[in-house]
Design a protein around this motif. Structure first.
Motif, PDB file in Angstrom:
ATOM      1  N   ASP B  88      29.417  51.523  32.446  1.00 13.63           N
ATOM      2  CA  ASP B  88      28.275  51.687  31.542  1.00 13.63           C
ATOM      3  C   ASP B  88      27.051  50.908  32.000  1.00 13.63           C
ATOM      4  N   ALA B  89      27.287  49.768  32.666  1.00 10.40           N
ATOM      5  CA  ALA B  89      26.168  48.923  33.085  1.00 10.40           C
ATOM      6  C   ALA B  89      25.609  49.357  34.434  1.00 10.40           C
ATOM      7  N   GLY B  90      26.138  50.426  34.994  1.00 13.02           N
ATOM      8  CA  GLY B  90      25.630  50.903  36.269  1.00 13.02           C
ATOM      9  C   GLY B  90      26.169  50.130  37.456  1.00 13.02           C
ATOM     10  N   ALA B  91      27.234  49.379  37.263  1.00 13.40           N
ATOM     11  CA  ALA B  91      27.832  48.606  38.356  1.00 13.40           C
ATOM     12  C   ALA B  91      29.153  49.261  38.782  1.00 13.40           C
ATOM     13  N   PRO B  92      29.594  49.033  40.042  1.00  8.22           N
ATOM     14  CA  PRO B  92      30.844  49.631  40.492  1.00  8.22           C
ATOM     15  C   PRO B  92      32.051  49.065  39.737  1.00  8.22           C
ATOM     16  N   ALA B  93      32.937  49.935  39.291  1.00  5.25           N
ATOM     17  CA  ALA B  93      34.143  49.529  38.568  1.00  5.25           C
ATOM     18  C   ALA B  93      35.325  50.347  39.105  1.00  5.25           C
ATOM     19  N   PRO B  94      36.542  49.761  39.092  1.00  8.61           N
ATOM     20  CA  PRO B  94      37.684  50.497  39.642  1.00  8.61           C
ATOM     21  C   PRO B  94      38.050  51.693  38.767  1.00  8.61           C
ATOM     22  N   VAL B  95      38.321  52.849  39.389  1.00 11.64           N
ATOM     23  CA  VAL B  95      38.779  54.027  38.659  1.00 11.64           C
ATOM     24  C   VAL B  95      40.186  54.374  39.150  1.00 11.64           C
ATOM     25  N   LEU B  96      40.278  54.942  40.348  1.00  9.51           N
ATOM     26  CA  LEU B  96      41.604  55.165  40.921  1.00  9.51           C
ATOM     27  C   LEU B  96      42.078  53.898  41.632  1.00  9.51           C
ATOM     28  N   ALA B  97      41.144  52.998  41.899  1.00  5.78           N
ATOM     29  CA  ALA B  97      41.518  51.715  42.495  1.00  5.78           C
ATOM     30  C   ALA B  97      42.076  50.815  41.394  1.00  5.78           C
ATOM     31  N   GLU B  98      43.068  49.992  41.753  1.00  2.00           N
ATOM     32  CA  GLU B  98      43.551  48.973  40.818  1.00  2.00           C
ATOM     33  C   GLU B  98      42.566  47.806  40.884  1.00  2.00           C
ATOM     34  N   ASP B  99      42.293  47.351  42.097  1.00  2.47           N
ATOM     35  CA  ASP B  99      41.316  46.302  42.336  1.00  2.47           C
ATOM     36  C   ASP B  99      40.971  46.305  43.818  1.00  2.47           C
ATOM     37  N   TRP B 100      40.104  45.380  44.238  1.00  2.00           N
ATOM     38  CA  TRP B 100      39.767  45.290  45.649  1.00  2.00           C
ATOM     39  C   TRP B 100      39.540  43.852  46.052  1.00  2.00           C
ATOM     40  N   VAL B 101      39.728  43.562  47.342  1.00  2.00           N
ATOM     41  CA  VAL B 101      39.527  42.208  47.872  1.00  2.00           C
ATOM     42  C   VAL B 101      38.751  42.307  49.182  1.00  2.00           C
ATOM     43  N   TRP B 102      37.791  41.408  49.348  1.00  2.00           N
ATOM     44  CA  TRP B 102      37.080  41.306  50.616  1.00  2.00           C
ATOM     45  C   TRP B 102      37.785  40.272  51.489  1.00  2.00           C
ATOM     46  N   SER B 103      37.826  40.488  52.797  1.00  2.00           N
ATOM     47  CA  SER B 103      38.360  39.481  53.707  1.00  2.00           C
ATOM     48  C   SER B 103      37.350  38.337  53.816  1.00  2.00           C
ATOM     49  N   ASP B 104      37.791  37.209  54.366  1.00  2.00           N
ATOM     50  CA  ASP B 104      36.910  36.047  54.440  1.00  2.00           C
ATOM     51  C   ASP B 104      35.675  36.299  55.292  1.00  2.00           C
ATOM     52  N   ASP B 105      35.828  37.122  56.339  1.00  2.00           N
ATOM     53  CA  ASP B 105      34.668  37.406  57.193  1.00  2.00           C
ATOM     54  C   ASP B 105      33.831  38.576  56.664  1.00  2.00           C
ATOM     55  N   ASP B 106      34.191  39.073  55.488  1.00  2.00           N
ATOM     56  CA  ASP B 106      33.461  40.189  54.857  1.00  2.00           C
ATOM     57  C   ASP B 106      33.500  41.475  55.689  1.00  2.00           C
ATOM     58  N   LEU B 107      34.451  41.567  56.617  1.00  2.00           N
ATOM     59  CA  LEU B 107      34.482  42.756  57.477  1.00  2.00           C
ATOM     60  C   LEU B 107      35.592  43.723  57.091  1.00  2.00           C
ATOM     61  N   THR B 108      36.462  43.333  56.156  1.00  2.00           N
ATOM     62  CA  THR B 108      37.519  44.246  55.719  1.00  2.00           C
ATOM     63  C   THR B 108      37.543  44.292  54.196  1.00  2.00           C
ATOM     64  N   LEU B 109      37.494  45.511  53.673  1.00  2.00           N
ATOM     65  CA  LEU B 109      37.604  45.699  52.229  1.00  2.00           C
ATOM     66  C   LEU B 109      38.977  46.316  51.969  1.00  2.00           C
ATOM     67  N   THR B 110      39.824  45.581  51.262  1.00  2.00           N
ATOM     68  CA  THR B 110      41.163  46.096  50.954  1.00  2.00           C
ATOM     69  C   THR B 110      41.161  46.595  49.514  1.00  2.00           C
ATOM     70  N   ILE B 111      41.511  47.856  49.353  1.00  2.00           N
ATOM     71  CA  ILE B 111      41.519  48.442  48.010  1.00  2.00           C
ATOM     72  C   ILE B 111      42.956  48.770  47.625  1.00  2.00           C
ATOM     73  N   ASN B 112      43.414  48.196  46.531  1.00  2.29           N
ATOM     74  CA  ASN B 112      44.747  48.530  46.012  1.00  2.29           C
ATOM     75  C   ASN B 112      44.620  49.698  45.044  1.00  2.29           C
ATOM     76  N   LEU B 113      45.533  50.665  45.185  1.00  2.00           N
ATOM     77  CA  LEU B 113      45.433  51.872  44.364  1.00  2.00           C
ATOM     78  C   LEU B 113      46.324  51.776  43.135  1.00  2.00           C
ATOM     79  N   ARG B 114      45.910  52.498  42.086  1.00  2.00           N
ATOM     80  CA  ARG B 114      46.787  52.625  40.920  1.00  2.00           C
ATOM     81  C   ARG B 114      47.986  53.461  41.312  1.00  2.00           C
ATOM     82  N   GLN B 115      49.167  53.105  40.793  1.00  6.45           N
ATOM     83  CA  GLN B 115      50.382  53.811  41.201  1.00  6.45           C
ATOM     84  C   GLN B 115      50.756  54.871  40.176  1.00  6.45           C
ATOM     85  N   GLY B 116      51.347  55.930  40.684  1.00  2.23           N
ATOM     86  CA  GLY B 116      51.854  56.979  39.797  1.00  2.23           C
ATOM     87  C   GLY B 116      50.795  57.947  39.307  1.00  2.23           C
ATOM     88  N   VAL B 117      49.617  57.924  39.909  1.00  3.01           N
ATOM     89  CA  VAL B 117      48.561  58.849  39.490  1.00  3.01           C
ATOM     90  C   VAL B 117      48.836  60.233  40.077  1.00  3.01           C
TER      91      VAL B 117
END
Lengths: 313, 530
Positions: B88-117
């Motif tokens: 609603d606020a116009g910011a990115p939010a997880p939909v099919l993603a469960e959550d996400w994590v950036w690596s320390d060097d900011d060069l890898t974005l790991t996205i965990n998916l919701r299961q059973g979709v």
């Protein structure tokens, strides 16, 4: 028969030049399918790549000949957006537009000719003035406005006809008619005004001819003179105009289909032009042109019946 | 042959034409499914619950990865889901993603998916499908350049996706959530299975695609195996339930007819209510018309490939100060819109103090600037995108006349307008920007010298934008977009005009419908009472 054959043969160059003209015009107007498909946010590279995929970078004469070759084999190509054969997409919609035009023609004839005759016979009487005024209103009223007023009156205030929903005539002819009543009235009534005025002047012309005076002198009945002698001869110019009007109706159907949400060829053409769906524009215009040409050949044949001089001349 | 007989033949010819139409039923019956418009005004208590929505334009394509057309995604974002979508606020939010994590060097974005979709075809959504969809968007889609920093996408396990970048990017989440040519998730190989393009969308949304009959309707049905996301509903994300059995999107082009259909109860929701119909329907107790300021705003773009503005900063500034936004709000949105000054809209978290600072309407200053400029009185052309932006161009023509600039409004349809924009063949282009998730999407693609269709080339603007795109620290990034905004107001390659409105109407039989500043028509969590 030879006359008929000649008329049919004359269709070939007509359709050829229409296809060439359409192709040229579409090539000349700015914007192409790649630009429209990808929209304002696309990068120039993405547009160029799609242009290449769609074969739009090939020279114009080559593209036309390629299209023509396929068309002669009966293949009008695929719509760039719907990925379905153009011939099928158009065929689905032809009955809707044709039914609308035929019904509107019937409305214009049924309303226009009797009022015109009455107007001529009662020249300068009150009924003549009323009819002439009404036909002027009909002539002056844009058909989309007539359409909106009819919707207001017969869909909203008196909820007789639905605004949304559609049944195609090829699926359920009778069930589809309720969707055609208002649009054919809106389209037909504006033309009825024109036809009424034309009938009046054509009738007045004939009523002043010597043979009409002879008929009066013979003491024939009023009805017989008006309908057998005068109207029959006054019909010639009317038939021409009804035939030509069919083209006006095909054009008007674009507007009516939009106002009344009918999925006809008119809307298909408008969409395909704004989306630059080249094969679909090409194919649908060809079909519409073919129908217009056929109607005019039919008008020529009607001449033959009405006036033997045309048949044997 | 009697004359009566001949006239009868003429009439029979007409009759034959009617029959011709009637007879063609046998040969051209290619329409799939049931084309009856269903019973107007809802549904019988025993039958399926149908929600009917009137849109203003029919869709042109169902392959959302490949189309930037708003009208295409309006109905279809009920069918297809983002991995990460706008809230609603116009910011990115997880939909099919469960959550996400950036690596320390900011060069890898790991996205965990919701299961059973589940997809609408019954398959479970896994990382292979995500990789396929994202690869399709970043290699073939119109927004491929937004993903240029992505070097590779890997799927280490069925519920994890990794995006490997060539350099840090603060705009990547925004690119994933961008609703324009959206990166929605479809089953692996779906386009190839359907012959190269997607003609029957398969997604994971609360509604599944049933049929599209062009110019008639787009029909969706409740997806029975839908996997509910229990997080709170917000924007495109969270708990979204199909509360009706079917949804019909019906294109009604004529605005007054669309309003009539709503007033009469033939449709439950109507998009794009025109202002005159809004006034007409205000007193109708059966419908509610909501007007909310839209995140979409109009903007003026200067041509740098041609025209007198290209090499004349003073003339561009004259344009900026000679634009009366209040007048545009009154004339174009009947006073219901809002003025816009900043290059990012109020919707964005980057809408900072610099962006809120008004640009005063100052015709005297504008006239002065024109006098100091090299302008020789020649006629300039205002190009536009058809629709409400064309009306803005017409008003601007009059405003320019007041400050001594002689302008003419061009005559363009949608296709030629796009061509004009893409080739940069314009003096001034009046158009609009719909909601984008990241400030980069507003400032950079159209104005960075590498990609600007307008031909703008300002090394300082380039440098600041590149830096802002790389900067992952939010405070620093906000400061950079403040600086970019300042530069924008000084050099004036483009400037915002006004926010238009989202004007949608719904019948009082509808429950739970929300009109959103971002637009669209979200039919989840919406029900209709008889």
């Amino acid at each position: 028969m030879a006359h008929f054959g000649r008329r049919i043969l004359a269709l070939v160059p007509v359709l050829l030049s229409i296809s060439f003209l359409t192709f040229t015009l579409m090539a000349l107007i700015p914007g192409d399918p790649a630009v429209v498909m990808l929209g304002a946010d696309a990068t120039p590279d993405a547009i160029e790549a799609l242009r290449e995929t769609l074969g739009l970078n090939k020279p114009f004469p080559l593209r036309y000949l390629w299209w023509l070759g396929n068309a002669l084999k009966g293949d009008l190509g695929l719509s760039l957006y719907q990925h379905e054969p153009v011939a099928e997409l158009v065929a689905q919609r032809i009955p809707t537009t044709l039914l609308l035009c035929v019904l509107a023609t019937i409305v214009s004839i049924v309303v226009g000719i009797p009022t015109g005759v009455l107007s001529a016979v009662r020249r300068n009487k009150t009924s003549d003035h009323v009819i002439r005024l009404l036909s002027l209103v009909g002539l002056a009223m844009p058909n989309f406005w007539a359409g909106l007023l009819l919707t207001m009156a017969f869909s909203v205030m008196l909820p007789i006809f639905p605004i949304t929903g559609f049944v195609s005539p090829q699926q359920d002819f009778v069930g589809s008619l309720k969707f055609f009543v208002l649009p054919s009235l809106a389209l037909g009534l504006t033309l009825a005004g024109f036809l009424s005025r034309l009938t009046r002047s054509s009738m007045l012309d004939v009523l002043q001819q010597d043979y009409t005076r002879t008929a009066w002198a013979k003491g024939l009945k009023h009805r017989t003179i008006v309908y057998r002698h005068a109207l029959r001869n006054a019909l010639m110019p009317l038939v021409t105009v009804i035939g030509l009007n069919f083209g006006v109706l095909l054009g008007g159907s674009v507007v009516m289909e939009t106002v009344f949400n009918l999925p006809g060829v008119g809307r298909l053409i408008v969409h395909s032009i704004s989306q630059r769906d080249f094969p679909l524009v090409q194919g649908s215009i060809l079909y519409v042109a073919l129908f217009y040409a056929i109607v005019n050949v039919a008008v020529d044949l009607v001449y033959g019946y009405l006036d033997p001089r045309v048949r044997f001349g | 042959m009697t004359k009566r007989f001949r006239a009868a033949r003429f009439l029979s010819l007409l009759l034959a034409m009617v029959l011709l139409v009637a007879c063609s039923s046998g040969t051209t019956d290619q329409q799939p499914g049931d084309t009856t418009g269903t019973d107007p005004g809802g549904s019988s208590p025993s039958g399926p619950k149908v929600l009917r929505v009137a849109t203003n334009v029919d869709i042109a394509s169902v392959d959302l990865h490949m189309t930037t057309n708003y009208n295409d995604r309006l109905p279809l974002l009920n069918v297809l889901d983002f991995l990460i979508g706008l809230n609603d606020a116009g910011a990115p939010a997880p939909v099919l993603a469960e959550d996400w994590v950036w690596s320390d060097d900011d060069l890898t974005l790991t996205i965990n998916l919701r299961q059973g979709v589940k997809f609408h075809n019954g398959q479970e959504m896994t990382s292979a499908d995500v990789k396929y969809s994202l690869d399709r968007v970043r290699t073939e889609g119109p927004r491929a350049s937004e993903f240029a920093v992505v070097q590779d996408i890997t799927a280490p396990d069925p519920y994890t996706v990794e995006l490997h970048l060539s350099e840090p990017s603060a705009a990547l989440l925004g690119a994933l959530a961008n609703p324009i040519a959206p990166a929605v998730i479809v089953p692996e190989g779906e386009a190839e299975r359907q012959g190269g393009q997607i003609t029957k969308p398969v997604g994971t949304g609360p509604f599944k695609f049933v049929e599209w009959l062009p110019d008639q309707h787009l029909k969706l049905a409740k997806f029975e195996d839908y996997t509910v996301d229990e997080r709170p509903a917000s924007g495109f994300a969270g708990k979204r339930l199909a509360l009706v059995d079917e949804v019909m999107f019906i294109p009604i082009k004529e605005a007054s007819v669309r309003a009539d259909a709503l007033a009469k109860g033939e449709v439950h929701i109507a998009d794009e209510i025109a202002y005159q119909d809004y006034l007409r329907l205000q007193d109708n107790d059966n419908v509610t018309i909501e007007v909310v300021p839209s995140a979409t705003f109009g903007d003026v773009r200067i041509g740098f490939k041609q025209g007198p503005f290209a090499n004349d900063k003073k003339l561009r500034q004259a344009l900026l100060y000679g634009t009366n936004r209040e007048e545009l709000v009154e004339a174009v949105t009947w006073g219901l819109g809002e003025v816009a000054y900043g290059g990012v809209p109020f919707f964005s978290e980057f809408f900072g103090p610099v962006h809120q600072e008004p640009v005063p309407y100052d015709p005297d200053k504008a006239r002065q600037l024109v006098a100091e400029s090299s302008y020789d009185g020649r006629e300039i052309v205002l190009s536009y995108t058809p629709g409400v932006w064309q009306e803005m161009a017409v008003i601007m023509q009059a405003q320019l006349a007041e400050i001594g600039i002689n302008a003419r409004v061009d005559n363009l349809d949608a296709g030629s307008s796009l061509q004009t924009w893409n080739t940069g063949a314009f003096d001034v282009f009046v158009t609009g920007l719909s909601l984008r998730p990241d400030p980069m999407n507003y400032y950079m693609p159209f104005w960075h010298s590498n990609s600007s269709p307008a031909g703008y080339n300002n090394p300082e603007y380039d440098r600041l934008n590149e830096e802002a795109a790389r900067t992952t620290d939010l405070t620093q990034r906000k400061a950079l977009y403040g600086e970019i905004e300042k530069l924008l107001r000084d050099d004036v390659p483009w400037y915002p005009l006004i926010h238009v409105t989202q004007t949608q109407g719904y019948s009082n039989a509808v429950e739970g419908y929300e009109v959103w500043s971002a637009g669209y028509c979200r039919v989840w969590n919406v029900t209709v009472n008889n």
